[in-house]
Design a protein around this motif. Sequence first.
Motif, PDB file in Angstrom:
ATOM      1  N   UNK A 164       1.162   1.582  -1.840  1.00  0.00           N
ATOM      2  CA  UNK A 164       0.159   1.510  -0.851  1.00  0.00           C
ATOM      3  C   UNK A 164      -1.210   0.774  -1.403  1.00  0.00           C
ATOM      4  N   UNK A 165      -0.991   0.092  -2.774  1.00  0.00           N
ATOM      5  CA  UNK A 165      -2.143  -0.351  -3.425  1.00  0.00           C
ATOM      6  C   UNK A 165      -3.046  -1.246  -2.363  1.00  0.00           C
ATOM      7  N   UNK A 166      -2.128  -2.215  -1.614  1.00  0.00           N
ATOM      8  CA  UNK A 166      -2.775  -3.329  -1.051  1.00  0.00           C
ATOM      9  C   UNK A 166      -3.426  -2.570   0.123  1.00  0.00           C
ATOM     10  N   UNK A 167      -3.083  -1.507   0.801  1.00  0.00           N
ATOM     11  CA  UNK A 167      -3.615  -0.737   1.809  1.00  0.00           C
ATOM     12  C   UNK A 167      -5.098  -0.073   1.177  1.00  0.00           C
ATOM     13  N   UNK A 168      -4.964   0.440  -0.030  1.00  0.00           N
ATOM     14  CA  UNK A 168      -6.091   0.950  -0.425  1.00  0.00           C
ATOM     15  C   UNK A 168      -7.250  -0.116  -0.800  1.00  0.00           C
ATOM     16  N   UNK A 169      -6.957  -1.327  -1.097  1.00  0.00           N
ATOM     17  CA  UNK A 169      -7.821  -2.350  -1.432  1.00  0.00           C
ATOM     18  C   UNK A 169      -8.563  -2.437  -0.095  1.00  0.00           C
ATOM     19  N   UNK A 170      -7.844  -2.492   1.004  1.00  0.00           N
ATOM     20  CA  UNK A 170      -8.735  -2.768   2.292  1.00  0.00           C
ATOM     21  C   UNK A 170      -9.449  -1.554   2.602  1.00  0.00           C
TER      22      UNK A 170
END
Length: 174
Positions: A164-170
């Motif tokens: 979920x790294x991309x979601x956490x970036x956002x």
Amino acid sequence: MTDQLPPEPDCSAQQLLTALNLEPHTEGGYYRRTFQTDQRPMLASAGGQRYLMTSIYYLLTGDSPIGHFHLNQSDILHYFHLGDALEYCLVFPDGRLETRVMGSDVLAGQCLQLHVPGGVWKASRLLPGAAGYGLISEAVCPGFDYADMQLGCKRQLSEGFPQHAKLFEQLCQA
């Protein structure tokens, strides 16, 4: 079937902020505590004495459209009131991701109520719409206390849940 524009909102985000006397929240958006069970005995919890229940108004707006990832120890029930739909991203301790949309279009699958168990990472974001805001209430049991809340850190959450790294970036503040 004809294309119809959604109805114009009855008020603006600024009018709601003023009318409901909301202030900025540390996770993003705006809030005001509206209730606490101060006529009942306090509840002993691992973090100390807590009200049995608290409740707030919570508003996301065009200028503060994200409720950044955070974790609460208490269960929270969310109640949609008005405005544009809000998307909630929930990351459970086992890494499972659930995405739910709160809004008034129940025929399209939007929900009027949403339960988020304690120990689940959650973030919310305002979806595009005519109003430019989304207003909900939250009931927290045992009652909310900042000592029981943890703001999400992109790096730490991405290490714990790399899928979920991309979601956490956002949706993380830091």
